[in-house]
Design a protein around this motif. Structure first.
Motif, PDB file in Angstrom:
ATOM      1  N   HIS A   1       0.851  -1.183   0.000  1.00 59.43           N
ATOM      2  CA  HIS A   1       0.000   0.000   0.000  1.00 59.43           C
ATOM      3  C   HIS A   1       0.890   1.237   0.000  1.00 59.43           C
ATOM      4  CE1 HIS A   1      -2.933  -2.973   1.430  1.00 59.43           C
ATOM      5  NE2 HIS A   1      -3.821  -2.175   0.866  1.00 59.43           N
ATOM      6  N   ILE A   2       0.438   2.253  -0.711  1.00 61.36           N
ATOM      7  CA  ILE A   2       1.180   3.513  -0.720  1.00 61.36           C
ATOM      8  C   ILE A   2       0.251   4.626  -0.230  1.00 61.36           C
ATOM      9  CG2 ILE A   2       2.779   2.851  -2.543  1.00 61.36           C
ATOM     10  CD1 ILE A   2       1.048   4.496  -4.527  1.00 61.36           C
ATOM     11  N   PRO A   3       0.815   5.677   0.368  1.00 59.37           N
ATOM     12  CA  PRO A   3      -0.018   6.806   0.797  1.00 59.37           C
ATOM     13  C   PRO A   3      -0.680   7.478  -0.410  1.00 59.37           C
ATOM     14  CG  PRO A   3       2.210   6.962   1.701  1.00 59.37           C
ATOM     15  CD  PRO A   3       2.235   5.879   0.672  1.00 59.37           C
ATOM     16  N   ASN A   4      -1.780   8.141  -0.134  1.00 63.64           N
ATOM     17  CA  ASN A   4      -2.537   8.761  -1.228  1.00 63.64           C
ATOM     18  C   ASN A   4      -1.962  10.134  -1.583  1.00 63.64           C
ATOM     19  OD1 ASN A   4      -4.784   8.365  -2.995  1.00 63.64           O
ATOM     20  ND2 ASN A   4      -5.796  10.051  -1.948  1.00 63.64           N
ATOM     21  N   VAL A   5      -0.700  10.130  -1.953  1.00 69.95           N
ATOM     22  CA  VAL A   5       0.013  11.371  -2.244  1.00 69.95           C
ATOM     23  C   VAL A   5       0.776  11.199  -3.551  1.00 69.95           C
ATOM     24  CG1 VAL A   5       1.790  12.971  -1.431  1.00 69.95           C
ATOM     25  CG2 VAL A   5       0.312  11.820   0.220  1.00 69.95           C
ATOM     26  N   LEU A   6       0.625  12.171  -4.448  1.00 67.03           N
ATOM     27  CA  LEU A   6       1.375  12.103  -5.706  1.00 67.03           C
ATOM     28  C   LEU A   6       2.861  12.005  -5.411  1.00 67.03           C
ATOM     29  CD1 LEU A   6      -0.482  14.730  -7.957  1.00 67.03           C
ATOM     30  CD2 LEU A   6      -0.563  12.234  -8.137  1.00 67.03           C
ATOM     31  N   GLY A   7       3.537  11.123  -6.070  1.00 67.42           N
ATOM     32  CA  GLY A   7       4.961  10.905  -5.840  1.00 67.42           C
ATOM     33  C   GLY A   7       5.211   9.610  -5.088  1.00 67.42           C
ATOM     34  N   SER A   8       4.223   9.195  -4.290  1.00 61.84           N
ATOM     35  CA  SER A   8       4.421   7.963  -3.511  1.00 61.84           C
ATOM     36  C   SER A   8       4.437   6.732  -4.420  1.00 61.84           C
ATOM     37  CB  SER A   8       3.346   7.820  -2.442  1.00 61.84           C
ATOM     38  OG  SER A   8       2.076   7.682  -3.026  1.00 61.84           O
ATOM     39  N   GLU A   9       3.953   6.890  -5.642  1.00 59.69           N
ATOM     40  CA  GLU A   9       3.938   5.755  -6.571  1.00 59.69           C
ATOM     41  C   GLU A   9       5.347   5.277  -6.912  1.00 59.69           C
ATOM     42  OE1 GLU A   9       3.040   8.806  -7.389  1.00 59.69           O
ATOM     43  OE2 GLU A   9       3.964   9.411  -9.276  1.00 59.69           O
ATOM     44  N   LYS A  10       6.329   6.142  -6.667  1.00 67.72           N
ATOM     45  CA  LYS A  10       7.704   5.760  -7.041  1.00 67.72           C
ATOM     46  C   LYS A  10       8.191   4.540  -6.260  1.00 67.72           C
ATOM     47  CE  LYS A  10       9.476   9.965  -8.991  1.00 67.72           C
ATOM     48  NZ  LYS A  10      10.534  10.975  -8.972  1.00 67.72           N
ATOM     49  N   ALA A  11       7.741   4.427  -5.006  1.00 69.75           N
ATOM     50  CA  ALA A  11       8.154   3.270  -4.205  1.00 69.75           C
ATOM     51  C   ALA A  11       7.593   1.986  -4.803  1.00 69.75           C
ATOM     52  CB  ALA A  11       7.672   3.446  -2.766  1.00 69.75           C
ATOM     53  N   ALA A  12       6.336   2.047  -5.223  1.00 72.00           N
ATOM     54  CA  ALA A  12       5.718   0.867  -5.837  1.00 72.00           C
ATOM     55  C   ALA A  12       6.392   0.528  -7.157  1.00 72.00           C
ATOM     56  CB  ALA A  12       4.230   1.119  -6.056  1.00 72.00           C
ATOM     57  N   ILE A  13       6.757   1.560  -7.897  1.00 69.71           N
ATOM     58  CA  ILE A  13       7.417   1.341  -9.187  1.00 69.71           C
ATOM     59  C   ILE A  13       8.759   0.630  -8.962  1.00 69.71           C
ATOM     60  CG2 ILE A  13       8.530   2.512 -11.129  1.00 69.71           C
ATOM     61  CD1 ILE A  13       6.255   4.655 -10.834  1.00 69.71           C
ATOM     62  N   GLY A  14       9.479   1.071  -7.949  1.00 67.71           N
ATOM     63  CA  GLY A  14      10.765   0.447  -7.648  1.00 67.71           C
ATOM     64  C   GLY A  14      10.616  -1.045  -7.386  1.00 67.71           C
ATOM     65  N   LYS A  15       9.580  -1.395  -6.636  1.00 69.64           N
ATOM     66  CA  LYS A  15       9.352  -2.812  -6.328  1.00 69.64           C
ATOM     67  C   LYS A  15       8.951  -3.579  -7.588  1.00 69.64           C
ATOM     68  CE  LYS A  15       9.294  -6.257  -3.711  1.00 69.64           C
ATOM     69  NZ  LYS A  15      10.535  -6.715  -3.078  1.00 69.64           N
ATOM     70  N   ALA A  16       8.079  -2.967  -8.395  1.00 75.22           N
ATOM     71  CA  ALA A  16       7.631  -3.619  -9.626  1.00 75.22           C
ATOM     72  C   ALA A  16       8.801  -3.850 -10.584  1.00 75.22           C
ATOM     73  CB  ALA A  16       6.550  -2.774 -10.303  1.00 75.22           C
ATOM     74  N   VAL A  17       9.700  -2.896 -10.642  1.00 76.12           N
ATOM     75  CA  VAL A  17      10.876  -3.040 -11.500  1.00 76.12           C
ATOM     76  C   VAL A  17      11.707  -4.240 -11.056  1.00 76.12           C
ATOM     77  CG1 VAL A  17      13.086  -1.973 -12.107  1.00 76.12           C
ATOM     78  CG2 VAL A  17      10.983  -0.629 -12.224  1.00 76.12           C
ATOM     79  N   SER A  18      11.886  -4.373  -9.736  1.00 84.68           N
ATOM     80  CA  SER A  18      12.662  -5.515  -9.221  1.00 84.68           C
ATOM     81  C   SER A  18      12.031  -6.839  -9.637  1.00 84.68           C
ATOM     82  CB  SER A  18      12.736  -5.457  -7.687  1.00 84.68           C
ATOM     83  OG  SER A  18      13.387  -4.307  -7.275  1.00 84.68           O
ATOM     84  N   VAL A  19      10.714  -6.914  -9.469  1.00 86.71           N
ATOM     85  CA  VAL A  19      10.017  -8.167  -9.819  1.00 86.71           C
ATOM     86  C   VAL A  19      10.130  -8.434 -11.315  1.00 86.71           C
ATOM     87  CG1 VAL A  19       7.743  -9.282  -9.920  1.00 86.71           C
ATOM     88  CG2 VAL A  19       8.420  -8.019  -7.862  1.00 86.71           C
ATOM     89  N   ALA A  20       9.901  -7.406 -12.124  1.00 84.45           N
ATOM     90  CA  ALA A  20       9.932  -7.587 -13.582  1.00 84.45           C
ATOM     91  C   ALA A  20      11.333  -7.984 -14.055  1.00 84.45           C
ATOM     92  CB  ALA A  20       9.475  -6.303 -14.275  1.00 84.45           C
ATOM     93  N   GLN A  21      12.336  -7.358 -13.490  1.00 85.23           N
ATOM     94  CA  GLN A  21      13.711  -7.699 -13.888  1.00 85.23           C
ATOM     95  C   GLN A  21      14.053  -9.126 -13.472  1.00 85.23           C
ATOM     96  OE1 GLN A  21      15.801  -4.384 -12.092  1.00 85.23           O
ATOM     97  NE2 GLN A  21      15.889  -3.277 -14.036  1.00 85.23           N
ATOM     98  N   GLU A  22      13.582  -9.505 -12.300  1.00 83.44           N
ATOM     99  CA  GLU A  22      13.833 -10.864 -11.815  1.00 83.44           C
ATOM    100  C   GLU A  22      13.173 -11.891 -12.739  1.00 83.44           C
ATOM    101  OE1 GLU A  22      12.786 -13.433  -7.786  1.00 83.44           O
ATOM    102  OE2 GLU A  22      12.628 -11.260  -7.737  1.00 83.44           O
ATOM    103  N   MET A  23      12.015 -11.521 -13.291  1.00 82.56           N
ATOM    104  CA  MET A  23      11.304 -12.429 -14.197  1.00 82.56           C
ATOM    105  C   MET A  23      11.948 -12.497 -15.566  1.00 82.56           C
ATOM    106  SD  MET A  23       7.317 -11.523 -13.394  1.00 82.56           S
ATOM    107  CE  MET A  23       6.678 -12.696 -14.596  1.00 82.56           C
ATOM    108  N   GLY A  24      12.781 -11.525 -15.893  1.00 86.55           N
ATOM    109  CA  GLY A  24      13.455 -11.537 -17.192  1.00 86.55           C
ATOM    110  C   GLY A  24      12.866 -10.617 -18.231  1.00 86.55           C
ATOM    111  N   PHE A  25      12.036  -9.649 -17.811  1.00 84.67           N
ATOM    112  CA  PHE A  25      11.501  -8.683 -18.772  1.00 84.67           C
ATOM    113  C   PHE A  25      12.635  -7.831 -19.334  1.00 84.67           C
ATOM    114  CE2 PHE A  25       7.431  -9.617 -16.764  1.00 84.67           C
ATOM    115  CZ  PHE A  25       6.553  -9.540 -17.843  1.00 84.67           C
ATOM    116  N   SER A  26      12.509  -7.494 -20.611  1.00 87.02           N
ATOM    117  CA  SER A  26      13.516  -6.655 -21.264  1.00 87.02           C
ATOM    118  C   SER A  26      13.435  -5.233 -20.708  1.00 87.02           C
ATOM    119  CB  SER A  26      13.277  -6.628 -22.773  1.00 87.02           C
ATOM    120  OG  SER A  26      12.008  -6.074 -23.051  1.00 87.02           O
TER     121      SER A  26
END
Lengths: 114, 159
Positions: free
Chosen positions: B8-33
């Motif tokens: 969960h992220i706070p309802n504040v613009l900019g907080s999405e960056k933390a979620a993006i960081g996590k998603a990037v880790s997962v996607a890279q681990e899966m082998g996405f280009s």
């Protein structure tokens, strides 16, 4: 100046440069628009947006770039851009910004096409 | 299903960056280009911004939930807000004005649709909105996310 963005302007002959580093969002996009609104920029016929390689642009930021492109077209300005990552070049194409902002891989190419 | 990450992220613009960081880790681990990871970053950012701005309407006490579920050949990302619901009919469909020039706002859903392989929007009045995005893993590199790998490797958290 917003902490998430750094925008500066300079000029060489008839070309005005707008250098943009950081995040262009609904919050910070106003900084870019203010730079464009400066007298020497808004009255120039040739503008080169120089994006730093790690620039991040979201839909809120695109709105401000569309404003600039729209005003530029009304004024007959030629606006080009360089430095965008391949991803954001793709985004520019998707939203139609490339109809009014020409993208170039290098500053030299952009300057040669003014 | 492989890995499941809920946050969960706070309802504040900019907080999405933390979620993006996590998603990037997962996607890279899966082998996405790299280019698909960039697509994911933008799509997830736009979904979170929509949730904060249009779903939760900037309410301080609201949160945005993000779920990342990795499968053998795809990554499913769901963004949930707590808003009253969005009328899908009010989401702009036209991207250009009468003069052929791009209109100013409303690119969030447009970008998401064009950057992911599958996208669905679910509006539950009183229960919030869900945006589900699926990215297919193409040309999966050998040895990345083998079957049974990380099957119990689930995470939950608040950023």
């Amino acid at each position: 100046m917003s902490k998430d963005i750094n925008v500066s302007t300079s000029q060489a002959n008839d070309v005005v440069f707008i250098d943009i580093q950081g995040d262009i969002t609904a919050v910070t996009g106003e900084v870019v628009k203010e730079a464009y609104g400066a007298d020497n920029v808004t009255n120039s016929s040739m503008i080169l947006l120089r994006f730093a390689k790690d620039c991040y642009i979201n839909s809120g930021g695109l709105a401000f770039l569309i404003d600039i492109a729209s005003e530029g077209r009304k004024k007959g300005q030629k606006i080009s851009a360089t430095g965008l990552s391949e991803h954001f070049q793709k985004i520019f194409h998707m939203v139609g910004l490339t109809r009014c902002i020409s993208l170039f891989a290098t500053e030299e190419e952009a300057m040669n096409n003014f | 299903m492989g890995k499941l990450v809920e946050m969960h992220i706070p309802n504040v613009l900019g907080s999405e960056k933390a979620a993006i960081g996590k998603a990037v880790s997962v996607a890279q681990e899966m082998g996405f280009s790299d280019d698909r990871v960039e697509d994911l970053k933008t799509a997830l950012a736009e979904a979170c911004i929509n949730a904060i701005e249009h779903g939760n309407k900037f309410a301080d006490n609201s949160k945005v939930g993000i779920t990342l579920a990795s499968f053998d050949n795809s990554l499913e990302v769901t963004v949930h807000d707590e808003g009253d619901g969005i009328d899908p009919e009010k989401i702009p469909k036209e991207r250009t004005g009468p003069n052929g020039f791009p209109i100013r706002r409303g690119y969030g859903m447009f970008l998401i649709k064009n950057l992911v392989n599958e996208m669905s929007f679910e509006c539950k009045p009183g229960k919030g909105n869900n945006v589900k995005m699926i990215l297919h893993l193409e040309n999966k590199p050998a040895g990345v996310m083998k079957e049974n790998e990380s099957r119990s490797d689930n995470e939950r958290g608040t950023i």
